[in-house]
Design an enzyme around this catalytic site. Structure first.
Site, PDB file in Angstrom:
ATOM      1  N   LYS A 101      19.373  53.777 121.021  1.00  0.00           N
ATOM      2  CA  LYS A 101      19.147  54.922 121.898  1.00  0.00           C
ATOM      3  C   LYS A 101      17.894  55.639 121.415  1.00  0.00           C
ATOM      4  CE  LYS A 101      20.520  59.523 123.093  1.00  0.00           C
ATOM      5  NZ  LYS A 101      21.256  60.721 122.627  1.00  0.00           N
ATOM      6  N   GLY A 162      23.222  70.065 123.149  1.00  0.00           N
ATOM      7  CA  GLY A 162      24.083  70.994 122.433  1.00  0.00           C
ATOM      8  C   GLY A 162      24.281  72.338 123.093  1.00  0.00           C
ATOM      9  N   ALA A 188      23.436  64.794 127.247  1.00  0.00           N
ATOM     10  CA  ALA A 188      23.111  66.149 126.778  1.00  0.00           C
ATOM     11  C   ALA A 188      23.531  67.216 127.787  1.00  0.00           C
ATOM     12  CB  ALA A 188      21.640  66.316 126.449  1.00  0.00           C
ATOM     13  N   GLY A 189      24.125  68.277 127.244  1.00  0.00           N
ATOM     14  CA  GLY A 189      24.431  69.459 128.029  1.00  0.00           C
ATOM     15  C   GLY A 189      25.871  69.611 128.456  1.00  0.00           C
ATOM     16  N   ASN A 210      28.512  64.744 122.589  1.00  0.00           N
ATOM     17  CA  ASN A 210      28.886  64.893 121.182  1.00  0.00           C
ATOM     18  C   ASN A 210      29.402  66.299 120.912  1.00  0.00           C
ATOM     19  OD1 ASN A 210      27.142  64.380 117.974  1.00  0.00           O
ATOM     20  ND2 ASN A 210      29.241  64.886 118.398  1.00  0.00           N
TER      21      ASN A 210
END
Length: 259
Positions: A101, A162, A188-189, A210
Site C-alpha cells: 500500500k 485519523g 481514511a476518515g 484503523n
C-alpha cells in the site's frame, strides 16, 4: 451470499481491510482483527516491527502471514524515494512479497497525499514488479491516472487520516467509481459503522480503516460493528435503493380503497 472480490489475482471474502497501529498492545490488535473478520491487514513498516528489530516483539507472531494477507504500507513517508525504499525493505522482510500500500504524505498537519510524489513512486514501484494499492485524494482524474499506470487498487480518502469525519465528498467517490476498472477502496476518515456502510452503499469494493477501531472505547466491539456495517452496506448496494421522491408516497395503493 457468495460475494467475493479480487485484488492482484487473489480472492477475498471480507471487504474490510484493517490496520494494526494505535492499539494499546499486540494482544488487543490481534483480538480486534480477529473480530473484524478482515483478511487483509496493513502494517506501517516504519512504525511496526515485523522482523527488522531483532529482540523486540514481532507483530507477525500475533498476525501470522499464513492466516492473513499482510499489506505493508509506507505511512510516514513524505517523498517518493522514501516510499520506494520502504517497499523494498518490506519485500525483503516478507520473502519477496510484492503487494504494497503506497502512501506519500504532503505534510504532518493534514496527512494529505502528495500527488506528485505518489505518481512518481507508483511508477517506480510498478516497473520494479510491485503490485501497488495506492492512497490518493478524491480527484477522479488522478484516480484514473493511477489506474492506467497499473495500480491494482485505487484508495481515495473519505476524509483526513485519523479524523473520523466520514465520507465528506460522496459525489467525487461516485465519479471515481463510474470510470474505474480496478477495485476502489475508501481509505481514511471512517469514524463509525455508518461511515463504512455509506462507503459500501456508494459501490466501493471495500473500506480500509484503523483509528476508528483502535481508538474506540471498546476496539473489539467496534471491530464487530465495522464487519456488520461493511456487509450491510454491500448488500444494500447490491439490492438497489428505492428512488428518492420529493413528496410522500403511500405504502399501500389507493386502488380498491373502501370509501
Amino acid at each position: 451470499m457468495n460475494d467475493q472480490f479480487t485484488i492482484a489475482g487473489k480472492t477475498y471474502s471480507s471487504r474490510l481491510l484493517i490496520g494494526t497501529g494505535k492499539y494499546k498492545d499486540f494482544d488487543e490488535t490481534r483480538a480486534a482483527i480477529e473480530m473484524s473478520g478482515a483478511e487483509i491487514v496493513t502494517v506501517a513498516i516504519r512504525r511496526t516491527n515485523i522482523g527488522q528489530n531483532a529482540g523486540e516483539p514481532n507483530l507477525l507472531d500475533y498476525i501470522p502471514p499464513e492466516k492473513y494477507t499482510i499489506l505493508p504500507n509506507t505511512a510516514g513517508c513524505y517523498t517518493a524515494e522514501d516510499a520506494v525504499r520502504c517497499c523494498k525493505l518490506a519485500r525483503e522482510l516478507l520473502d519477496g512479497h510484492e503487494l504494497v500500500k503506497l502512501e506519500v504524505l504532503g505534510d504532518q498537519k493534514t496527512l494529505y497525499p502528495n500527488i506528485v510524489h505518489t505518481l512518481k513512486a507508483a511508477e517506480t514501484l510498478i516497473k520494479d514488479g510491485f503490485k501497488v494499492m495506492v492512497y490518493t485524494n478524491d480527484d477522479p482524474i488522478v484516480a484514473k491516472e493511477l489506474e492506467q499506470m497499473g495500480c491494482v487498487a485505487v484508495m481515495p480518502l473519505g476524509s483526513l487520516i485519523g479524523s473520523g469525519l466520514g465520507i465528506l465528498n460522496p459525489h467525487n467517490i461516485r465519479l471515481i467509481l463510474e470510470e474505474a476498472k480496478v477495485p476502489i477502496i475508501v481509505d481514511a476518515g471512517v469514524g463509525t459503522a455508518s461511515d463504512a456502510a455509506i462507503a459500501m452503499e456508494l459501490g466501493c469494493e471495500g473500506v480500509l480503516l484503523n483509528t476508528a477501531v483502535a481508538h474506540a472505547a471498546n476496539p473489539v466491539l467496534m471491530a464487530s460493528a465495522m464487519k456488520k456495517a461493511i456487509e450491510a452496506g454491500r448488500e444494500s448496494f447490491l439490492a438497489g435503493r428505492m428512488a428518492k421522491k420529493a413528496y410522500a408516497s403511500a405504502s399501500s395503493p389507493l386502488e380498491g380503497v373502501i370509501r
